[in-house]
Write a protein that holds these residues in place. Structure first.
Motif, PDB file in Angstrom:
ATOM      1  N   ASN A 309      69.081   7.259 -19.883  1.00 32.56           N
ATOM      2  CA  ASN A 309      67.628   7.148 -19.849  1.00 32.56           C
ATOM      3  C   ASN A 309      67.192   5.827 -19.238  1.00 32.56           C
ATOM      4  O   ASN A 309      66.247   5.758 -18.439  1.00 32.56           O
ATOM      5  N   TRP A 312      68.151   4.679 -14.744  1.00 35.60           N
ATOM      6  CA  TRP A 312      67.322   4.984 -13.574  1.00 35.60           C
ATOM      7  C   TRP A 312      65.994   4.236 -13.613  1.00 35.60           C
ATOM      8  O   TRP A 312      65.446   3.857 -12.567  1.00 35.60           O
ATOM      9  N   LYS A 313      65.497   3.990 -14.833  1.00 34.69           N
ATOM     10  CA  LYS A 313      64.230   3.269 -14.958  1.00 34.69           C
ATOM     11  C   LYS A 313      64.400   1.792 -14.606  1.00 34.69           C
ATOM     12  O   LYS A 313      63.600   1.221 -13.852  1.00 34.69           O
ATOM     13  N   ALA A 390      57.668   9.578 -19.405  1.00 36.44           N
ATOM     14  CA  ALA A 390      57.619   9.800 -17.964  1.00 36.44           C
ATOM     15  C   ALA A 390      57.853  11.270 -17.654  1.00 36.44           C
ATOM     16  O   ALA A 390      58.852  11.669 -17.048  1.00 36.44           O
ATOM     17  N   ILE A 391      56.923  12.099 -18.087  1.00 34.12           N
ATOM     18  CA  ILE A 391      56.961  13.532 -17.820  1.00 34.12           C
ATOM     19  C   ILE A 391      55.548  14.005 -17.484  1.00 34.12           C
ATOM     20  O   ILE A 391      54.572  13.314 -17.767  1.00 34.12           O
ATOM     21  N   GLN A 421      66.256  11.751  -8.313  1.00 37.89           N
ATOM     22  CA  GLN A 421      65.474  12.868  -8.809  1.00 37.89           C
ATOM     23  C   GLN A 421      65.594  14.040  -7.832  1.00 37.89           C
ATOM     24  O   GLN A 421      65.832  13.848  -6.647  1.00 37.89           O
ATOM     25  N   ARG A 456      64.352  14.750 -13.309  1.00 40.87           N
ATOM     26  CA  ARG A 456      64.536  13.302 -13.324  1.00 40.87           C
ATOM     27  C   ARG A 456      66.016  12.947 -13.118  1.00 40.87           C
ATOM     28  O   ARG A 456      66.909  13.784 -13.318  1.00 40.87           O
ATOM     29  N   ASP A 458      67.944  11.432 -15.066  1.00 36.45           N
ATOM     30  CA  ASP A 458      68.729  11.634 -16.284  1.00 36.45           C
ATOM     31  C   ASP A 458      68.803  13.107 -16.669  1.00 36.45           C
ATOM     32  O   ASP A 458      69.238  13.462 -17.757  1.00 36.45           O
ATOM     33  N   PHE A 462      61.016  16.558 -15.313  1.00 38.21           N
ATOM     34  CA  PHE A 462      59.770  15.791 -15.246  1.00 38.21           C
ATOM     35  C   PHE A 462      58.591  16.729 -15.385  1.00 38.21           C
ATOM     36  O   PHE A 462      57.668  16.499 -16.157  1.00 38.21           O
ATOM     37  N   TRP A 474      54.719  12.567  -9.847  1.00 36.27           N
ATOM     38  CA  TRP A 474      55.891  11.684  -9.947  1.00 36.27           C
ATOM     39  C   TRP A 474      55.565  10.299  -9.416  1.00 36.27           C
ATOM     40  O   TRP A 474      55.889   9.283 -10.028  1.00 36.27           O
ATOM     41  N   THR A 478      55.805   6.798 -11.486  1.00 35.15           N
ATOM     42  CA  THR A 478      57.003   5.996 -11.221  1.00 35.15           C
ATOM     43  C   THR A 478      56.901   5.078 -10.022  1.00 35.15           C
ATOM     44  O   THR A 478      57.886   4.411  -9.660  1.00 35.15           O
TER      45      THR A 478
END
Length: 480
Positions: A309, A312-313, A390-391, A421, A456, A458, A462, A474, A478
């Protein structure tokens, strides 16, 4: 001060910290791992990795190696003192949505060794043994950490610090982050053995719900097996750790001559969650953020999910592709899942840890009745999907886990699509990249009633809907 030694400094070189480091390095992030111990702890600890976490290890480049030495049990049985079945989970050797077997019994030091070797292949990553983060100060731009090394104190400047430094986490303590105690605390003796004769050992995972001595018996990685024995009131750690005492505990299993003791250790199984997983430039992951009893086999798995999780962030933020605020979604997304796994583990633990004969009798009657009525689960419950963060909230399947499909040649979708993604539209399913997975992708879209899905990095959804709207949503969440 703007000169950085690395983008992310990770305190702790266990499975969570090194997995996070590998996933960051794969995305071009410069990372330093500071591990206070000289080497990997050589004896087993965690024993289980599920299908989702095998998928994470696949991205880290070590899944095939881990799978080669792992073992699978066909079922997980909860038995009473008479050996009668209270609850049975079957099919754990079957392939799960993550594209790997549902339950895999592992040897943790081997997993950690594979992860470290994978990390060493990246020129943007460093792992330093006998390095310990002693103190740190955060400002608006980053973190300045003082690190004790064999060559003296060293100052490391990083954009972010991640405390993956275990249950006693100095990073968490220094950040003055409190724990939410979920009121489960039981001392147990853990006995790990090397196996010389498998024919004399159980081939399934067992919880023996005997009030005289609640006991766990589970497979581990190749060549190993584990017993866990609840410590009774009045017994001391020193007493139960004596070889003669352990031999008496193992007598009913008739394994003398079939196994050799590798490790004995006393643990207190606890359930706790940190109140904050992010405090400015400092984040927590793995046991530093949460601790779960072992009955559901989700301790190490939860840490690997944190890494997936967060990776990627953090990569998007440090590369200037996303705002720092994206990191605020980390705890709201992960904590409900962690709480659910801990609640499941506590439920299992409370089922096992009854030491009153009357209490055990009532429990057994309750389970027998539920079994007759068909009210018992046939496997662990599905843990909750991401419900906020983040969805694209409100779109079909948003926050759910997107399966890793496997084509007729054994190729996996993740390997075909890459680590970023994915935007998959029904109109593009005939393309060379997606054609081998067309039928299962169509079934997934039909079930969800959608024409396109954005997945996403992970591998959580999304959102779904119109392609242009998905791209725009998105970017809104992001991108700067």
């Amino acid at each position: 001060m703007t000169d950085f030694d690395c983008d992310v400094l990770i305190a702790g070189g266990g499975p969570t910290g090194v997995t996070l480091a590998v996933l960051l390095a794969r995305r071009g992030v410069k990372v330093i791992v500071a591990e206070k111990e000289a080497d990997i702890y050589p004896l087993p600890r965690a024993a289980h990795i599920d299908h989702e976490c095998m998928r994470i290890l696949q991205e880290a480049g070590v899944a095939d190696e881990v799978m080669a030495s792992s073992r699978r049990a066909s079922r997980y049985d909860f038995l009473n003192a008479k050996g009668e079945i209270l609850m049975r989970f079957e099919g754990s050797e079957q392939v799960g949505p993550g594209g790997w077997p549902l339950a895999n019994m592992i040897h943790q030091p081997s997993v950690e060794d594979a992860l470290r070797r994978s990390l060493a292949t990246f020129n943007t990553a460093e792992l330093h043994s006998r390095w310990e983060v002693k103190s740190f100060a955060a400002d608006a731009d980053g973190v300045l950490a003082q690190v004790a090394t064999p060559d003296g104190s060293k100052t490391i400047r990083a954009r972010y610090l991640v405390g993956a430094d275990g249950a006693r986490s100095p990073v968490r303590e220094a950040s003055a982050i409190a724990f939410d105690d979920l009121n489960f605390e039981e001392p147990w003796l853990v006995v790990d053995v090397l196996v010389d004769d498998y024919s004399r050992l159980p081939s399934e995972n067992l919880q023996i719900c005997n009030p005289e001595r609640p006991t766990t018996c589970v497979l581990m990685g190749e060549g190993r097996h584990r017993w866990e024995f609840m410590i009774k009131p009045g017994e001391t750690a020193e007493q139960v750790s004596e070889d003669a005492f352990i031999e008496r505990l193992l007598e009913p299993w008739n394994v003398k001559g079939a196994v050799r003791m590798e490790r004995k250790a006393v643990y207190t199984f606890r359930a706790r969650i940190a109140a904050q997983w992010r405090k400015g430039r400092v984040l927590l992951a793995g046991d530093a953020a949460h601790q779960t009893p072992p009955f559901a086999g989700q301790g190490m798995c939860s840490g690997l999910r944190d890494a997936a999780n967060l990776a990627w962030k953090l990569a998007a933020v440090v590369k200037g592709e996303a705002p720092d605020a994206l990191l605020d979604s980390y705890q709201p997304e992960r904590e409900p899942n962690v709480r659910a796994t801990i609640e499941m583990a506590i439920m299992m633990g409370k089922t096992v840890c009854i030491t009153s004969k009357w209490g055990a009798f009532l429990r057994d009657m309750k389970f027998k009745l539920a079994r007759k009525l068909g009210k018992l689960p046939d496997g662990p419950p599905a843990y909750p999907p991401i419900s906020t963060g983040a969805i694209l909230e409100g779109s079909a399947a948003a926050g759910s886990y997107f399966p890793q499909l496997i084509d007729n040649e054994g190729n996996r979708l993740d390997e075909q699509m890459g680590i970023g993604q994915w935007l998959i539209a029904r109109s593009e399913l005939a393309s060379a990249k997606l054609a081998p997975f067309r039928k299962p992708l169509e079934r997934w879209m039909d079930k969800s009633g959608v024409e396109a899905v954005l997945v996403r990095p992970d591998r959580h959804v999304f959102g779904t809907g119109d392609v242009a709207e998905l791209r725009s949503a998105w970017d809104d969440q992001t991108r700067y």
